[in-house]
Write an enzyme that holds these catalytic residues in place. Sequence first.
Site, short mmCIF file in Angstrom:
data_model
loop_
_atom_site.label_atom_id
_atom_site.label_comp_id
_atom_site.label_asym_id
_atom_site.label_seq_id
_atom_site.Cartn_x
_atom_site.Cartn_y
_atom_site.Cartn_z
N ASP A 1 -40.61 1.00 -73.74
CA ASP A 1 -41.30 -0.24 -74.08
C ASP A 1 -42.42 0.14 -75.05
O ASP A 1 -43.07 1.19 -74.89
CB ASP A 1 -41.92 -0.89 -72.84
N ASP B 1 -51.40 0.49 -71.18
CA ASP B 1 -52.59 -0.22 -71.64
C ASP B 1 -53.43 -0.88 -70.54
O ASP B 1 -54.32 -1.68 -70.84
CB ASP B 1 -52.26 -1.20 -72.77
N SER C 1 -48.65 -7.79 -63.06
CA SER C 1 -49.58 -6.72 -63.42
C SER C 1 -50.62 -6.51 -62.34
O SER C 1 -50.80 -7.33 -61.44
CB SER C 1 -50.28 -7.07 -64.73
N SER C 2 -51.32 -5.39 -62.43
CA SER C 2 -52.35 -5.05 -61.46
C SER C 2 -53.69 -5.65 -61.86
O SER C 2 -53.85 -6.23 -62.94
CB SER C 2 -52.48 -3.52 -61.37
N ARG D 1 -56.11 6.26 -61.92
CA ARG D 1 -54.94 6.85 -62.61
C ARG D 1 -55.45 7.83 -63.65
O ARG D 1 -55.30 7.59 -64.86
CB ARG D 1 -54.13 5.75 -63.30
N HIS E 1 -46.37 0.70 -68.74
CA HIS E 1 -47.29 0.38 -69.83
C HIS E 1 -48.62 1.10 -69.66
O HIS E 1 -49.28 1.00 -68.64
CB HIS E 1 -47.49 -1.14 -69.97
N CYS F 1 -51.89 -6.80 -74.15
CA CYS F 1 -50.47 -7.15 -73.99
C CYS F 1 -50.06 -8.34 -74.84
O CYS F 1 -48.97 -8.36 -75.42
CB CYS F 1 -50.18 -7.52 -72.54
N ASP G 1 -45.41 -5.44 -75.78
CA ASP G 1 -44.38 -4.72 -75.03
C ASP G 1 -43.19 -4.38 -75.91
O ASP G 1 -42.48 -3.40 -75.66
CB ASP G 1 -43.86 -5.58 -73.86
N1 ABU Z 1 -48.80 -4.30 -69.05
C1 ABU Z 1 -49.82 -3.58 -68.37
C2 ABU Z 1 -49.64 -3.63 -66.87
C3 ABU Z 1 -50.13 -2.44 -66.19
C4 ABU Z 1 -50.60 -2.69 -64.79
O1 ABU Z 1 -50.03 -3.52 -64.08
O2 ABU Z 1 -51.57 -2.04 -64.35
#
Ligand code: ABU
Length: 427
Positions: free
Chosen positions: A254, A305, A356-357, A322, A303, A409, A166
């Site tokens: 970031d 990634d 995060s997801s 997405r 982010h 990450c 990050d």
């Molecule tokens: N650092 C990546 C988090 C992205 C997400 O929550 O999908």
Amino acid sequence: MSGLRASPQRAYPRVKSSGMPRRQFQTDSSGPATSRPACNEKTSSLWHEVELLKGKIGMQKTIVNSWNEWDPLKHVIVGRADDCHIPPDEPALEAKIPEDSDMRGQWGRRPQDTIDRANALLDAFAAQLEKRGVRVDRPTALDHSVPVTTPDFHTESQFGCMPPRDVLLTVGSEMLEATMSYRCRWFEYLNYRPLMQQYFDEDPNFRHESAPKPRLTDKDYHPDYLSDKIGVEKRLQWTAEKFFVTTDEEPLFDAADVLRFGRDLVVQHGFTTNLKGIEWLRRHFPDHRVHAVNFLGDPYPIHIDATFTPLRPGLILNNPQRRLPADQRKMFEANGWEIVDAAQPAHNAPPPLCYSSTWLSMNVLVLDPKTVCVEKSEVYQAEQMDKLGMEVVEVDLRDAYAFGGGLHCCTADVFREGGCEDYFPNM
Ligand code: ABU
């Protein structure tokens, strides 16, 4: 939960409502063997041979060099969970936390048993990498309970140092400390300063850079973009309109919003990176082409990634919720890149107290164009990697996700073999 507190009164307003075409820069073998090529310069094959030879004879001195996300990884930073805190409310952070998240309304040091468990997993990951011949360095954790106070803002605690990705952006021989956009992360770069100092001492070509520290006053955040329950539909509409929590008051980014493709940098415009931040990167890396991208369908776009994951030249995974819009796919299509939908995550929900997801499933660390680290429980993602011809290295990390993310990450590149190539000659 021990150590966690109820959120204090907010001090800001509430809402009212592989066979790729690619071109290597011309070689000039008459150049000095140890000088580092910049992206606009000639990438010397002799230079690479010298670097490889140094690696073979076991020289432990640092060389900072990484131009993309997939070349063979030889030296990396792996984060630590030490003293990680859930920070108190602040505008940008609050906008990211889902309305039904268990993190809403509490802050403070994470419970020690969860820190110990996350550290055990991070240590084991570091050992796995070392076994594969990758040198691993670790940050020196600050006391994250210390408040952040500047002339412009105050917040009661910091965050942590689990996700170096990050904060640190490695482009060639440079490591750039990002501005960050959360107040609680203003001093996060300090966790990595001992390593930056070491690299500076050991590598005469290392460029240690720091982006201008932002003021992070209330002007940096839309006052009507806070926590009240506006619903996911409204959030999706706002992000589709590129109306994010951060304004364009000053450059913000970031490092984890940036993907490196040799001469091209692809940067997500969203909650943590604004257009001025992308413009700053463009001016800072004048020999690169810097592309701003948006991904529709992400209500909390921070982010890149867990959304867009290059695996090797010519192949990228894209989060099927997405997708990259058609107009932004053109540069990939014109250059023979295939963008495939990532496999579904194996979990329906993130682990407890996680920002995060579930799409950390695709937050993988590529070790080389044929080898990738995938989180152990992400069986669908591993299966897809296998079908795509990648050797999968399973890594147990899910219990560390809450500390700042997944395998991409929690790492930051120091050295990957290879130089700066142009993977998009047809622009
Ligand atoms: N650092 C990546 C988090 C992205 C997400 O929550 O999908």
